[in-house]
Design an enzyme around this catalytic site. Structure first.
Site, PDB file in Angstrom:
ATOM      1  N   ASN A 278       0.902  -1.217  -0.001  1.00 26.22           N
ATOM      2  CA  ASN A 278       0.097  -0.048  -0.106  1.00 26.22           C
ATOM      3  C   ASN A 278       0.979   1.192   0.051  1.00 26.22           C
ATOM      4  OD1 ASN A 278      -2.378  -1.862   1.134  1.00 26.22           O
ATOM      5  ND2 ASN A 278      -0.795  -2.074   2.848  1.00 26.22           N
ATOM      6  N   GLU A 311       8.314  -5.206  -1.208  1.00 24.96           N
ATOM      7  CA  GLU A 311       7.365  -4.192  -1.095  1.00 24.96           C
ATOM      8  C   GLU A 311       7.649  -2.753  -1.272  1.00 24.96           C
ATOM      9  OE1 GLU A 311       4.361  -5.762  -0.940  1.00 24.96           O
ATOM     10  OE2 GLU A 311       5.348  -7.716  -0.546  1.00 24.96           O
TER      11      GLU A 311
END
Length: 898
Positions: A278, A311
């Protein structure tokens, strides 16, 4: 077949299949998204103000359909006007609004219940915090939205909660915070970069954090924060170091600079995946963040480093440039796995990293390619997208990128990725866009290569050679084929890069490829990449003064199965002299396969393996590995480690579980007997009291020492058992503790079994308050190859340490037993199969994602003998008959039974 026959009641419809060919652009786009979360005990109110406008690329639309699931609609207003019941309608997973203008603002207020959300998708409660997981389609469980990756919007998020949750986080930069009524407070975050809803994140909790900063290449200071439960604050330093290393590496290797003022990581114990990228607020499974020597193994340290990098790298390969639709998932995941693999290779040993990646690929992805869920890295259809977060999309996807890098070369590959990021920044794109950028930047025609994106399966190479001594020419003839897979029976030839060299008596030979382009060869070149583009090609090398041993598929330059008829003598040459480290390891694996297959013949003919011995040449080859000081200790450890049972099963047409297990064990025992002195020297030369370090050299030394211990423990010598138990008691790090505990638990020695019982009890008493350490305790017992393990697994399900709703616990106990303990899972007349089906049926309604992922062992039923096929198929049929079967489970089971 009727719906009822497929496992659904007659009144229900089978889940809908979604096809890539049906893709249409969204009729509306969302300029801005303003969210307000009012978090209360038991329920959360979500206000969503969406500024929508008609998509100029779509046909004119007069209604809007939004996605939504498990939501209670409190109110809905269009441009300030409350809508009546005739203005909209509900479906099971959508809300349709009629008579929508070209541009408008829509305000919806929905009520959700995070505390009872066991699916761990959307907003849910985990211990001391609320958090979200929105990829792939979790945002629709938060509010009504165009929950698809090609709808990108600028988000502003306000989180309001009781002050018992002092940390309130969302994507982007913090722009406001303060007190609210009734001992509550708020924080408002703004993300200036457009993103799809799957990248949304929210966290509200009682968390501690560590802070640091990173100065980017342009001189900006970025604040870095890692949030964890207060008890875990001492386990964050390694993740922070990994993050800073990742940021620096991405600038140096790809020219990518971080773009926000802050980057945050939050560790969550209840999480279906490893981590989520995210924008600016990465949410991680605790297992991928927390690390310290006393609680974390070397593998755990390496996993944290790799996942943190993965990530972070998504900030560009996934966030700034995202995928148009979920069929393009490998566009971001395959590319980013390649990037994190290269990062890890630069941080440690490139050869060791390659061996680890290929081992994983061959064991799991090749099996996936050969099973009922086989699909191209860009699937053509799916029922539930969560089922396509697969080894194929991730690991094979990374191999596709690696092949492109190999074909283009370092300079042109970098130019291509720069063009891709610059051309598509802020866009949702396709795999064609990625390949086009590489082709445009390099001037290469990659049309044929794109077949890797549309054809499933593992290509097979059959290679033969011929040496003409008089002409001093050496020919390699390479044929390619690919077995049929569910989506395609007849495969077109792939574009396959084959890195190779030729070994002579004095080492690598210079390569002069006949009829090569002038810029293809150099005067002293000993390594080349051949490009196979047809079903059959012959490559001729000139000026070859002796018959060579070919070193083929160096570095595993393509995800293929290769057959070349190497002799034992050839393999020994490759293992001892090849300049390519990967192929030295590969030769050791081929020698191991040869030995195991010889033992299997004895076993399957009713022979006794108790005193079985290895051929002298093989013993000498393995002894030479132990005596070769030029090799990285990690490589020695890998070269001594025989091919796994899972890989042996993948190679077999019909899996003989017992023959594989007992034959592999027999080879290991034979090696232990023959090399006892050398193995003892390795074990005794290691300084067991040295301070722990997570450097590549230190990890390598521990790895080799523990491989030696594993061999020595097969001898059932009481003195060695006591040495193992001493390692368990006195080690200062979890790597050595777990290595010793694993050997005690799996040893058939009566003394070892007595000590194992005491050690297991001691381990739990010492670490019962550390959830991730307890997971290791569960795994070592679930993986025990001795009889009675299934009964023990069932007992452990009742243990206070086990939580049947926590994905990490389920993976540690249930998945470890069913996926990593073949000899026990396949024993007891199918009891293991029934046990797994029981777990899946429970999880089907509780957490469908985890349920579908547990199904893998049963999906391989066609690989076994008739009796086992019948037992496994019966359990799949039992699962299929469950009422209200989730889409996740239905898709996997229905394809497995087809």
């Amino acid at each position: 077949m009727t719906a009822a026959e497929q496992g659904f009641p007659a009144k229900e419809q089978a889940p809908k299949t979604i096809y890539l060919k049906d893709y249409q652009v969204p009729p509306y786009l969302i300029k801005t998204t303003d969210l307000r979360f009012e978090i209360y005990d038991g329920e959360t109110l979500v206000s969503a103000m969406l500024h929508l406008y008609r998509n100029p690329a779509a046909a004119p639309a007069s209604q809007l359909t939004l996605h939504g699931a498990d939501l209670e609609l409190v109110s809905i207003a269009l441009d300030g006007k409350i809508l009546g019941a005739d203005d909209y309608e509900f479906g099971e997973e959508h809300l349709t609004i009629f008579n929508t203008p070209a541009e408008f603002k829509l305000l919806t207020i929905t009520k959700i219940k995070p505390e009872s959300n066991t699916s761990l998708e959307g907003l849910y409660r985990s211990r001391t915090m609320y958090c979200t997981q929105c990829e792939a389609e979790g945002f629709r469980k938060i509010t009504y939205y165009l929950d698809r990756p090609d709808v990108m919007s600028e988000f502003t998020t306000t989180v309001v909660a009781d002050k018992k949750f002092p940390v309130l986080l969302s994507n982007g930069n913090l722009i406001d915070q303060g007190d609210a009524e009734n001992n509550r407070h708020y924080a408002t975050w703004h993300d200036p970069f457009k993103k799809p809803a799957y990248l949304f994140a929210l966290v509200a909790g009682d968390l501690a954090h560590i802070s640091d900063k990173f100065t980017t290449c342009s001189g900006r200071d970025v604040t870095l924060k890692i949030f964890v439960e207060p008890k875990d604050l001492d386990k964050c330093d390694h993740a922070m170091t990994s993050l800073k290393n990742s940021m620096r590496w991405d600038e140096e290797v790809y020219g990518r600079e971080y773009d926000l003022n802050i980057f945050m990581i939050v560790a969550v114990d209840d999480f279906n995946m490893g981590a989520m990228e995210n924008k600016g607020l990465n949410i991680f499974n605790t297992s991928c963040v927390l690390a310290k020597p006393e609680t974390t193994t070397d593998v755990g340290f390496q996993r944290v480093e790799g996942v943190v990098a993965h990530e972070y790298f998504h900030n560009w390969s996934g966030n700034r440039v995202t995928c148009r639709d979920w069929f393009q998932l490998s566009l971001k995941e395959g590319f980013t796995v390649y990037r994190d693999s290269e990062f890890s290779a630069d941080m440690g040993s490139r050869t060791v990293k390659r061996v680890e990646d290929v081992t994983l690929l061959r064991t799991l992805q090749f099996a996936e390619d050969a099973g009922p869920m086989a699909h191209p890295i860009r699937p053509q259809s799916y029922i539930e997208i969560s089922n396509f977060y697969t080894m194929t999309v991730y690991e094979k996807g990374a191999e596709i990128i690696r092949m492109l890098a190999t074909l283009l070369g370092k300079e042109h590959f970098r130019k291509g990725t720069d063009l891709y990021f610059d051309r598509h920044d802020g866009q949702a794109v396709t795999t064609e866009d990625f390949v086009a950028a590489l082709a445009d930047a390099s001037g290469r025609d990659l049309t044929l290569f794109k077949r890797w994106y549309s054809q499933a399966g593992t290509p097979r190479l059959h290679i033969t050679d011929y040496y003409d001594e008089d002409a001093q020419e050496y020919s390699l003839t390479i044929k390619q084929s690919c077995p049929p897979t569910p989506e395609c029976q007849e495969k077109l030839p792939f574009h396959i890069p084959i890195a190779m060299g030729l070994l002579g008596s004095a080492g690598d030979l210079p390569l002069y490829l006949k009829n090569a382009e002038p810029d293809f060869e150099t005067s002293d070149n000993t390594h080349k990449v051949l490009e196979l583009t047809s079903a059959e090609q012959t490559f001729v090398f000139e000026r070859v003064q002796e018959k060579p041993v070919p070193s083929l598929l160096r570095g595993f330059s393509a995800p293929v199965k290769m057959h070349y008829d190497y002799s034992i003598a050839d393999l020994i040459v490759l293992m001892s002299r090849d300049s390519d480290g990967f192929n030295r390891w590969e030769a050791s694996q081929q020698l191991g396969l040869h030995a195991i297959h010889q033992a299997m013949k004895v076993y399957q003919q009713g022979g006794d393996l108790k005193n079985w011995t290895l051929e002298p040449d093989l013993i000498a080859a393995y002894r030479s590995i132990l005596q070769d000081d030029s090799l990285d200790k990690a490589m020695v450890a890998y070269m001594l480690s025989l091919p796994s049972e899972a890989y042996l099963s993948e190679l077999a047409d019909v899996v003989d579980v017992e023959a594989i297990h007992y034959s592999r064990t027999a080879v290991r025992v034979a090696l232990a007997r023959a090399l006892r002195d050398e193995l003892m020297r390795v074990y005794q030369d290691y300084d067991h009291q040295q301070a722990y370090s997570a450097t590549a050299d230190a990890i390598a030394a521990r790895s080799l020492k523990n491989v030696a211990l594993g061999y020595l423990m097969l001898l059932n010598d009481d003195a060695l058992v006591q040495a193992c138990e001493q390692q368990y008691r006195t080690s200062n790090n979890m790597t050595d503790v777990m290595a010793a505990l694993t050997q005690l638990v799996n040893s058939s020695s009566p003394l070892a079994q007595q000590l194992a019982v005491k050690a297991l009890d001691d381990f739990y008493q010492r670490w019962q308050h550390e959830s991730l350490v307890v997971n290791q305790w569960l795994t070592v017992q679930a993986s025990c190859v001795l009889p009675g393990t299934l009964a023990n697994v069932k007992r452990l399900q009742q243990h206070p340490a086990y939580d049947g709703k926590n994905p990490n616990k389920i993976r540690a106990l249930i998945s470890s037993f069913c996926n990593s303990n073949a000899i026990n899972f396949h024993a007891d007349a199918g009891a293991g199969y029934a046990f797994l089906a029981d777990q899946i049926i429970v999880l089907n309604s509780q957490n469908p994602q985890i349920a579908s992922r547990l199904l893998t062992p049963l999906t391989k039923w066609k690989k076994y003998n008739v009796q086992r096929q019948s037992l496994m198929k019966a359990q799949l049929e039992r699962i299929m008959a469950v009422p209200d079967l989730s889409k996740d489970v239905y898709e996997v089971v229905s394809k497995s039974l087809a």
